[in-house]
Scaffold this active site. Structure first.
Site, short mmCIF file in Angstrom:
data_model
loop_
_atom_site.label_atom_id
_atom_site.label_comp_id
_atom_site.label_asym_id
_atom_site.label_seq_id
_atom_site.Cartn_x
_atom_site.Cartn_y
_atom_site.Cartn_z
CD GLU A 273 -65.89 -97.43 33.55
OE1 GLU A 273 -65.73 -97.23 32.33
OE2 GLU A 273 -65.50 -96.64 34.42
NE ARG A 312 -72.74 -101.29 17.19
CZ ARG A 312 -72.03 -102.26 16.68
NH1 ARG A 312 -72.60 -103.21 15.98
NH2 ARG A 312 -70.75 -102.30 16.87
CE1 TYR A 316 -68.78 -96.61 15.61
CE2 TYR A 316 -70.87 -97.76 15.85
CZ TYR A 316 -69.97 -96.80 16.28
OH TYR A 316 -70.28 -96.04 17.37
CB CYS A 343 -83.33 -89.47 1.44
SG CYS A 343 -85.11 -89.65 1.39
CD GLU A 344 -77.89 -89.45 4.48
OE1 GLU A 344 -76.78 -89.69 3.94
OE2 GLU A 344 -78.18 -88.38 5.00
N1 LLP Z 1 -66.37 -97.29 29.87
C1 LLP Z 1 -66.07 -96.24 29.07
C2 LLP Z 1 -65.28 -95.14 29.63
C3 LLP Z 1 -66.50 -96.23 27.74
O1 LLP Z 1 -66.18 -95.19 26.96
C4 LLP Z 1 -67.26 -97.31 27.23
C5 LLP Z 1 -67.73 -97.30 25.84
C6 LLP Z 1 -67.57 -98.36 28.10
C7 LLP Z 1 -67.10 -98.33 29.40
C8 LLP Z 1 -68.38 -99.56 27.67
O2 LLP Z 1 -67.75 -100.27 26.67
P1 LLP Z 1 -68.34 -101.67 26.18
O3 LLP Z 1 -68.23 -102.64 27.32
O4 LLP Z 1 -69.74 -101.47 25.77
O5 LLP Z 1 -67.45 -102.03 25.04
N2 LLP Z 1 -71.13 -97.03 19.72
C9 LLP Z 1 -70.06 -98.01 19.57
C10 LLP Z 1 -69.39 -98.31 20.90
C11 LLP Z 1 -68.88 -97.08 21.60
C12 LLP Z 1 -68.28 -97.40 22.95
C13 LLP Z 1 -68.03 -96.16 23.71
N3 LLP Z 1 -67.50 -96.37 25.01
C14 LLP Z 1 -70.62 -99.26 18.90
O6 LLP Z 1 -71.80 -99.26 18.54
O7 LLP Z 1 -69.88 -100.22 18.67
#
Ligand code: LLP
Length: 419
Positions: A273, A312, A316, A343-344
């Site tokens: 995924e 982001r 983070y 405004c933050e």
């Molecule tokens: N599968 C599941 C069950 C997930 O929860 C996620 C991401 C992925 C796959 C995909 O993960 P990736 O390959 O993109 O790392 N908003 C955060 C990242 C949150 C990820 C949430 N889940 C950021 O901007 O770094």
């Protein structure tokens, strides 16, 4: 590697100067590269060529219909986490039999929609969810295909907000409860055990946590086999990191090699995924400098994009490279905060960053914003969300137009008693 490169001091997206697109669509805007998206998908998919596998692109990373369609045409499935993502994936032409449904809080309505669509499997994250799914399937006269999401209690060594595979995280089930879930699922005529699932976190820059998680899943599968519970799909989630600054994540080939090595004697179809690794470096955010201001304490570059457009850094403290779209070699360097109009105090894209002395009116590119960029945007401060633009060779396409003020208030209504 991506297709945002400088030619004679001008940033290009594939064959088009970014400046030219900005002139036509206005700022701020997100810009994606077709060639980069395709390249990333193909490299990732081919890396697993030795095994029966299915890449289910994680829709949450970038859910624009054009991006989804592009991946659908490459043969991708989808990892979804909501009814909205199911709607998008189907609309973009991703076959339902290539869709997996993750997430700790699926509602009965979302389950119904996914069952009717005929998705590949539900990655179930609690006993309550399992019962609800069985009930919903029964009411539809269907059998729900399930995998149980294991929480392997492995430290992914990433930002705490995006760690998901530790015991203290809300995700998945500990091994003992997961075992119970499998036994329950086996007994229920409206559930069919199809797979096992595990996702430990995002932006991982080392392979060892993936391998450790996989070993725990494999050991657990042996226990299931003793109960004659057969697993056909092993879903290892996403999480492979990308380069934002000085990280050195393993390339997909290396990641794949390590996993394939662990899996070669298992008779399963591997599901992956990936989100960020496919789209992160395939997108940039283009913004214009509004003002430059010096205070006794600091220098500020004020731009026309804000934390509502790209969350982001605020959320983070994430690092994104910021480059002027047109480079002028002989400019002095400054150390400044790059901030938005919101405004933050948290509304920044960079703090104490070394930059060339940029001028009002100039364009900046915030790099590596193809993943978790537009999808996390909001209308905070009543700012219309920016357009998304897709480049292909020397053409560009607005794949989501800039929101209008009318669109901002479209769902709202002043009740009669206030009229
Ligand atoms: N599968 C599941 C069950 C997930 O929860 C996620 C991401 C992925 C796959 C995909 O993960 P990736 O390959 O993109 O790392 N908003 C955060 C990242 C949150 C990820 C949430 N889940 C950021 O901007 O770094």
């Amino acid at each position: 590697m991506h297709h945002f490169q400088f030619r004679h001091g001008e940033l290009y997206a594939e064959e088009l100067p970014v400046r030219e697109i900005a002139r036509r669509v206005g700022t701020p805007f997100y810009l994606y590269s077709t060639a980069t998206l395709k390249r990333h998908f193909r490299i990732f998919d081919r890396a697993f060529g030795a095994l029966p596998h299915l890449v289910c692109y994680s829709v949450k990373a970038n859910s624009n219909l054009a991006v989804l369609r592009l991946f659908a045409r490459e043969g991708s499935g989808a990892d979804i986490v909501s009814g909205g993502e199911l709607y998008r994936a189907l609309k973009a032409g991703i076959p339902p039999e290539k869709i997996v449904f993750s997430g700790v809080g699926k509602t009965p309505r979302e389950m119904r929609e996914a069952l009717k669509a005929g998705i590949l499997m539900f990655n179930v994250e609690s006993l309550g969810e399992l019962q609800t799914l069985a009930r919903v399937a029964r009411s539809l006269g269907k059998v729900a295909p399930v995998a149980i999401r294991i929480n392997p209690d492995v430290d992914p060594k990433t930002h705490p907000y995006i760690s998901t595979g530790l015991q203290k995280n809300k995700f998945g089930l500990d091994l003992e409860t997961a075992f119970k879930a499998y036994l329950l699922a086996r007994e229920d005529p409206h559930l069919q055990v199809l797979g096992i699932d595990c996702h430990i976190g995002s932006q991982l820059t080392e392979i060892s946590p993936f391998v450790e998680a996989l070993r725990r899943v494999k050991a657990f599968m042996k226990r299931l086999a003793q109960e004659d519970i057969e697993i056909r799909y092993l879903d290892l989630g996403g999480g492979l990191g990308i380069v934002y600054g000085d990280e050195a994540p393993p390339p997909p080939e290396e990641y794949a090699r390590a996993l394939v090595e662990e899996l070669k004697d298992l008779k399963v179809t591997l599901i992956l995924e990936p989100g960020r690794v496919l789209v992160g470096n395939a997108g940039i955010l283009v913004t214009r400098v509004l003002y430059y201001k010096e205070t006794p304490a600091k220098k500020f570059v004020i731009v026309d994009a804000g934390m509502n457009d790209l969350l982001r850094p605020a959320f983070y403290d994430a690092y994104h490279e910021i480059v002027p779209v047109t480079s002028h070699p002989d400019r002095p360097e400054i150390v400044a905060d790059v901030v938005g109009p919101i405004c933050e105090t948290g509304d920044f894209f960079a703090r104490d960053r070394k930059l060339p002395l940029v001028k009002p009116g100039e364009l900046l590119a915030v790099m590596s914003t193809g993943a978790y960029g537009f999808v996390m945007s909001s209308n905070y401060n009543s700012r219309p969300r920016p357009p998304e633009v897709l480049v292909s060779g020397s053409e560009y396409f607005v794949v989501r137009r800039r929101e209008s003020y009318a669109r901002l208030v479209a769902g709202e209504k002043i009740p009669e008693f206030l009229l």
